[in-house]
Design a protein around this motif. Structure first.
Motif, short mmCIF file in Angstrom:
data_model
loop_
_atom_site.label_atom_id
_atom_site.label_comp_id
_atom_site.label_asym_id
_atom_site.label_seq_id
_atom_site.Cartn_x
_atom_site.Cartn_y
_atom_site.Cartn_z
N SER A 158 9.45 9.21 -27.41
CA SER A 158 9.06 8.29 -28.48
C SER A 158 9.33 6.84 -28.11
N LYS A 159 10.16 6.63 -27.09
CA LYS A 159 10.46 5.27 -26.63
C LYS A 159 9.37 4.72 -25.71
N ILE A 160 8.46 5.59 -25.29
CA ILE A 160 7.39 5.16 -24.38
C ILE A 160 6.39 4.29 -25.14
N ASP A 161 5.88 3.27 -24.47
CA ASP A 161 4.89 2.39 -25.08
C ASP A 161 3.70 3.19 -25.60
N LYS A 162 3.20 2.84 -26.78
CA LYS A 162 2.13 3.60 -27.42
C LYS A 162 0.86 3.67 -26.56
N LYS A 163 0.54 2.59 -25.87
CA LYS A 163 -0.66 2.59 -25.04
C LYS A 163 -0.54 3.60 -23.91
N VAL A 164 0.67 3.72 -23.38
CA VAL A 164 0.91 4.70 -22.33
C VAL A 164 0.80 6.11 -22.90
N LEU A 165 1.35 6.31 -24.09
CA LEU A 165 1.28 7.61 -24.74
C LEU A 165 -0.16 8.03 -24.99
N TYR A 166 -1.01 7.09 -25.40
CA TYR A 166 -2.40 7.42 -25.68
C TYR A 166 -3.14 7.83 -24.41
N LYS A 167 -2.79 7.21 -23.28
CA LYS A 167 -3.37 7.65 -22.00
C LYS A 167 -2.85 9.04 -21.64
N LEU A 168 -1.58 9.26 -21.87
CA LEU A 168 -0.99 10.56 -21.59
C LEU A 168 -1.55 11.64 -22.50
N GLU A 169 -1.97 11.25 -23.71
CA GLU A 169 -2.56 12.22 -24.64
C GLU A 169 -3.81 12.85 -24.03
N ALA A 170 -4.66 12.02 -23.43
CA ALA A 170 -5.87 12.52 -22.80
C ALA A 170 -5.52 13.47 -21.65
N LEU A 171 -4.52 13.12 -20.87
CA LEU A 171 -4.10 13.98 -19.76
C LEU A 171 -3.48 15.28 -20.27
N ALA A 172 -2.74 15.19 -21.38
CA ALA A 172 -2.13 16.39 -21.96
C ALA A 172 -3.20 17.37 -22.42
#
Length: 346
Positions: A158-172
């Motif tokens: 949850s500490k990860i930057d939101k923009k990074v999380l959104y990129k990771l969402e696609a990869l997930a």
């Protein structure tokens, strides 16, 4: 965020398929002879890969589910994403209505519960398979430990930057799709009904009675076999990978072709997508490709040493695993180029 396949990747893929097909042809002729030469069930190399070799597959589910838990959507956001695929689907205009608020709550609750449960199960698969070598915990204990661990990882992510999380969402999402495809392949292995090399060795050396044993009871068999036992083995049940096999009544799920371990090891190719998704990591993409290839090759080799699979099993598993990876990458790239993934604006 469009991920185009580079020229080097295309060249690599061509070489990969040429090599794998050449191995399939070779194995179709010499499968049994190759396993007889390599068979060494006491090899620490093969035993370690047998026990822990699928960690890249197990290790994908926990992080993927954690990312999806943190990037879960409201009802309208879900409808917007679906609308990019099916234009007839539109978001709800009146978000203040009781009906919308109710269904929005249901979507959020179910997605939170679902992704958290998947995260716990994902981490459990990894942690249990690693720790079972050292400790003997009950299933309830594993679930409690992994639930606590999942909460800790969620707080950390949850500490990860939101923009990074959104990129990771696609990869997930890509990772989970690939994982489901691999599981389907695993469940289709009974089609060939091909008996493993080591099961023929075990059957010929008195490890089974006339009724045979279920596959589940063969766990740990590799530690009890000896390389010399192959000299007293009846290999008459051996069949080529393209023929319907005979399991000799040894176990209820004859599943030699294709090699599941080799197929699952192709999960590591997702690291190439991860590198390409972030500008700072792109330079590592070629290295990720090479490391993934070497890992798949070592996995396949270890399975032949163990007598768990033949050359055609591992070559076939590599071809299937890599092909499914390319298909998932193509879907991922197409969805990215159309703005469907990532599911939020960056």
């Amino acid at each position: 965020m469009v991920q185009k396949k580079s020229k080097s990747f295309i060249i690599f893929s061509i070489i990969f398929y040429i090599a794998a097909i050449a191995l399939m042809i070779t194995g179709s002729i010499y499968d049994l002879q190759i396993d007889m030469k390599l068979f060494n069930p006491q090899s620490k190399f093969s035993i370690s890969f047998e026990a822990l070799g699928q960690f890249v597959y197990w290790g994908m589910w926990g992080p993927a589910a954690t990312v999806l838990f943190l990037t879960r959507h409201s009802l309208n956001e879900c409808l917007e994403v679906i609308g990019k695929i099916v234009p007839a689907i539109k978001p709800v205009s009146n978000t203040q209505s009781k009906a919308y608020k109710f269904f929005d709550f249901v979507v959020k609750a179910l997605s939170a519960i679902g992704f958290f449960a998947l995260a716990v199960i994902g981490w459990k698969k990894l942690i249990e398979n690693v720790l079972k070598v050292f400790v003997d915990w009950s299933q309830p204990v594993y679930f409690v430990v992994c639930a606590v661990f999942a909460v800790a990882v969620i707080l950390l992510f949850s500490k990860i930057d939101k923009k990074v999380l959104y990129k990771l969402e696609a990869l997930a999402l890509a990772g989970i799709l690939l994982g489901i495809c691999y599981k389907i392949v695993e469940n289709c292995k009974e089609i060939t009904n091909r008996i493993r090399f080591r099961e023929m060795v075990a059957a010929s050396n008195g490890f089974f009675d006339d009724k045979g044993l279920s596959y589940g009871k063969l766990d740990g068999l590799e530690t009890r076999l000896q390389s010399s036992m192959k000299d007293n083995t009846d290999f008459s049940a051996f069949t080529a990978w393209f023929k319907k096999g005979d399991d000799m009544g040894i176990y209820s799920r004859a599943n030699s072709f294709p090699s599941g371990h080799t197929t699952y090891s192709c999960t590591l190719f997702l690291s190439v997508l991860l590198c390409n998704a972030f500008e700072k990591l792109k330079k590592f993409a070629p290295l990720a490709l090479i490391v993934s290839f070497v890992y798949v090759a070592l996995m396949g080799y270890s399975r032949m040493i163990a007598g768990a699979h033949y050359l055609t099993d591992v070559a076939g598993g590599a071809i299937i695993g890599y092909t499914l990876f390319i298909i998932v990458w193509s879907i991922y790239s197409k969805f990215t180029s159309k703005g469907i993934l990532p599911t939020r604006e960056l």
